[in-house]
Design a protein around this motif. Structure first.
Motif, short mmCIF file in Angstrom:
data_model
loop_
_atom_site.label_atom_id
_atom_site.label_comp_id
_atom_site.label_asym_id
_atom_site.label_seq_id
_atom_site.Cartn_x
_atom_site.Cartn_y
_atom_site.Cartn_z
N GLU A 1 -46.26 78.00 23.05
CA GLU A 1 -46.74 79.10 22.25
C GLU A 1 -48.09 78.49 21.60
N LEU A 2 -49.09 79.45 21.52
CA LEU A 2 -50.27 79.04 20.93
C LEU A 2 -50.15 78.88 19.53
N THR A 3 -50.44 77.60 19.02
CA THR A 3 -50.51 76.96 17.76
C THR A 3 -51.94 76.63 17.22
N GLY A 4 -51.94 76.40 15.84
CA GLY A 4 -53.20 75.67 15.38
C GLY A 4 -53.77 76.47 14.10
N VAL A 5 -54.69 75.92 13.62
CA VAL A 5 -55.14 76.51 12.24
C VAL A 5 -56.72 76.76 12.65
N VAL B 1 -62.72 92.17 9.59
CA VAL B 1 -62.10 90.73 9.79
C VAL B 1 -60.95 90.65 9.66
N MET B 2 -60.44 91.15 8.28
CA MET B 2 -59.07 90.75 8.12
C MET B 2 -57.95 91.69 8.90
N LYS B 3 -58.34 92.94 9.52
CA LYS B 3 -57.64 93.66 10.37
C LYS B 3 -57.55 92.86 11.78
N ILE B 4 -58.52 92.21 12.12
CA ILE B 4 -58.60 91.41 13.42
C ILE B 4 -57.37 90.21 13.36
N ILE B 5 -57.61 89.63 12.16
CA ILE B 5 -56.70 88.53 11.83
C ILE B 5 -55.34 88.80 11.79
N SER B 6 -55.07 89.90 11.23
CA SER B 6 -53.72 90.40 10.94
C SER B 6 -53.11 90.71 12.56
N ASN B 7 -53.99 91.49 13.40
CA ASN B 7 -53.50 91.67 14.75
C ASN B 7 -53.48 90.42 15.39
N PHE B 8 -54.36 89.43 15.30
CA PHE B 8 -54.08 88.07 15.95
C PHE B 8 -52.74 87.39 15.65
N GLN B 9 -52.63 87.53 14.14
CA GLN B 9 -51.33 86.86 13.97
C GLN B 9 -49.88 87.57 14.43
N LYS B 10 -50.08 88.65 14.68
CA LYS B 10 -48.84 89.40 15.26
C LYS B 10 -48.71 88.98 16.53
N LYS B 11 -49.74 88.66 17.36
CA LYS B 11 -49.66 88.26 18.83
C LYS B 11 -49.32 86.48 18.86
N TYR B 12 -49.94 85.96 18.01
CA TYR B 12 -49.65 84.46 17.80
C TYR B 12 -49.23 84.02 16.45
N PRO B 13 -48.11 84.33 15.96
CA PRO B 13 -47.67 84.01 14.75
C PRO B 13 -47.61 82.37 14.37
N LYS B 14 -47.80 81.69 15.22
CA LYS B 14 -47.92 80.24 14.87
C LYS B 14 -49.28 79.69 14.41
N TRP C 1 -70.54 80.45 15.19
CA TRP C 1 -69.91 79.41 15.35
C TRP C 1 -71.02 78.46 15.89
N ARG C 2 -71.03 76.86 15.66
CA ARG C 2 -71.88 76.12 16.04
C ARG C 2 -71.97 75.84 17.71
N LYS C 3 -73.20 75.77 18.10
CA LYS C 3 -73.47 75.24 19.32
C LYS C 3 -73.21 73.90 19.64
N ASN C 4 -73.06 73.53 20.85
CA ASN C 4 -72.25 72.14 21.33
C ASN C 4 -71.28 71.58 20.33
N THR C 5 -70.29 72.38 20.09
CA THR C 5 -68.99 72.04 19.58
C THR C 5 -67.97 72.56 20.61
N VAL C 6 -66.68 71.71 20.54
CA VAL C 6 -65.79 72.03 21.40
C VAL C 6 -64.92 73.31 20.88
N VAL C 7 -64.94 74.08 21.60
CA VAL C 7 -64.18 75.40 21.60
C VAL C 7 -62.62 75.08 21.78
N THR C 8 -61.49 74.98 20.93
CA THR C 8 -60.41 74.76 21.14
C THR C 8 -59.76 75.98 21.94
N PRO C 9 -58.47 75.89 22.40
CA PRO C 9 -57.81 77.10 23.05
C PRO C 9 -57.69 78.24 21.92
N VAL C 10 -57.04 77.85 20.75
CA VAL C 10 -57.06 78.89 19.85
C VAL C 10 -58.12 79.53 19.21
#
Length: 294
Positions: free
Chosen positions: A88-92, A106-119, A270-279
């Motif tokens: 399951e997808l995890t991270g901060v 923004v907060m609505k998107i975060i809320s919906n995202f955490q319903k899909k990925y609670p970790k 978000w910054r260019k030339n940065t590693v985009v993690t799975p989360v």
């Protein structure tokens, strides 16, 4: 090419000293020197300009350093993606956000995202555009929700379907509150609280054709909270966005738009030339879908 040797090279390139690099890597100096010579032979170029007590990268070495860093980052990202494919997808996620009506979106998107990925958890930070850019540049934030404009050369961004109108914030009991709009001639007469960001001042001035030298600037503010208290306590007027008044829900204050009209959009940056993690990638997709469908 062994990834261990790539890591050895990057450590040498960072320290500019074989002895110090060997100590960090817990290998002997002769072993590390031999590894670097073998690497140069494999690549067919000279990576280091070797001096008596210090080594420096050649132009070929600088190029290889850039590519080697990317290679290791991609390997790390791939391992994370393969691991998350099984689990399951995890991270901060660290997200900075300006104080405006975009917060609700923004907060609505975060809320919906955490319903899909609670970790997945979030660290949220409120700030003005300059502070959020500094935190984004220093790596303290993965994303920043900013009021336009943003530096396209520095950041990737998604345009959000949320706009703010600029105008004057004043007490509802003030005579100016009866006006339907505020012009530059009105502003020249007022004791003002204005934003600290020069780019914002310049944009407002361009739209209204303001001569900033004629403004009676009593205070500047980066966030509205303290300026809001000053506004209520004394004879001040604040340049700001309508979302500030809406966020405080204070019946004593009102917002009067500028004439000519001035509004601004928001972006997720978000910054260019940065590693985009799975989360981060999943969150970006969620944001892009919401922005497209709103």
């Amino acid at each position: 090419m062994d990834t261990r040797v790539i890591k050895y090279f990057l450590t040498v390139a960072q320290t500019n000293n074989i002895t110090h690099a060997a100590q960090q890597l817990h290998v002997t100096q002769p072993t590390l020197s031999r590894q670097m010579i073998d690497l140069e032979k494999e690549l067919g170029v000279t990576l280091f300009d070797r001096k008596q007590r210090r080594i420096e990268l050649t132009s070929e070495g600088i190029l290889f350093q850039q590519r080697a860093s990317t290679i290791l980052s991609l390997l790390t990202q791939t391992k994370q993606e393969l691991q998350n494919a099984k689990e399951e997808l995890t991270g901060v996620l660290n997200i900075g956000c300006v104080v405006s009506k975009v917060s609700k979106f923004v907060m609505k998107i975060i809320s919906n995202f955490q319903k899909k990925y609670p970790k997945v958890s979030f660290n949220l930070y409120d700030g003005n555009g300059d502070l959020l850019r500094q935190r984004l540049d220093s790596g303290l934030e993965d994303f920043a929700v900013l009021i336009e404009p943003v530096e396209a050369a520095k950041y990737n961004f998604i345009v959000l379907p949320v706009h703010e109108q600029w105008g004057l914030i004043t007490k509802r009991s003030d005579q100016l509150a009866k006006k339907h709009s505020i012009t530059k001639s009105d502003l020249y007469k007022l004791p003002l609280i204005i934003p600290t960001r020069n780019i914002v001042r310049d944009e407002i001035s361009d739209v209204l054709k303001l001569d900033q030298t004629k403004l009676n600037i009593m205070a500047t503010n980066n966030l509205p909270s303290n300026a809001y208290e000053l506004l209520k306590a004394g004879n001040y007027y604040m340049l700001g966005i309508q979302g500030i008044v809406n966020s405080f829900h204070d019946p004593e204050l009102t917002f009067i738009p500028f004439s000519p009209h001035k509004d601004t959009g928001h972006v997720l940056a978000w910054r260019k030339n940065t590693v985009v993690t799975p989360v981060m990638e999943k969150f970006l997709q969620e944001f892009a879908d919401q922005a497209e469908n709103s």
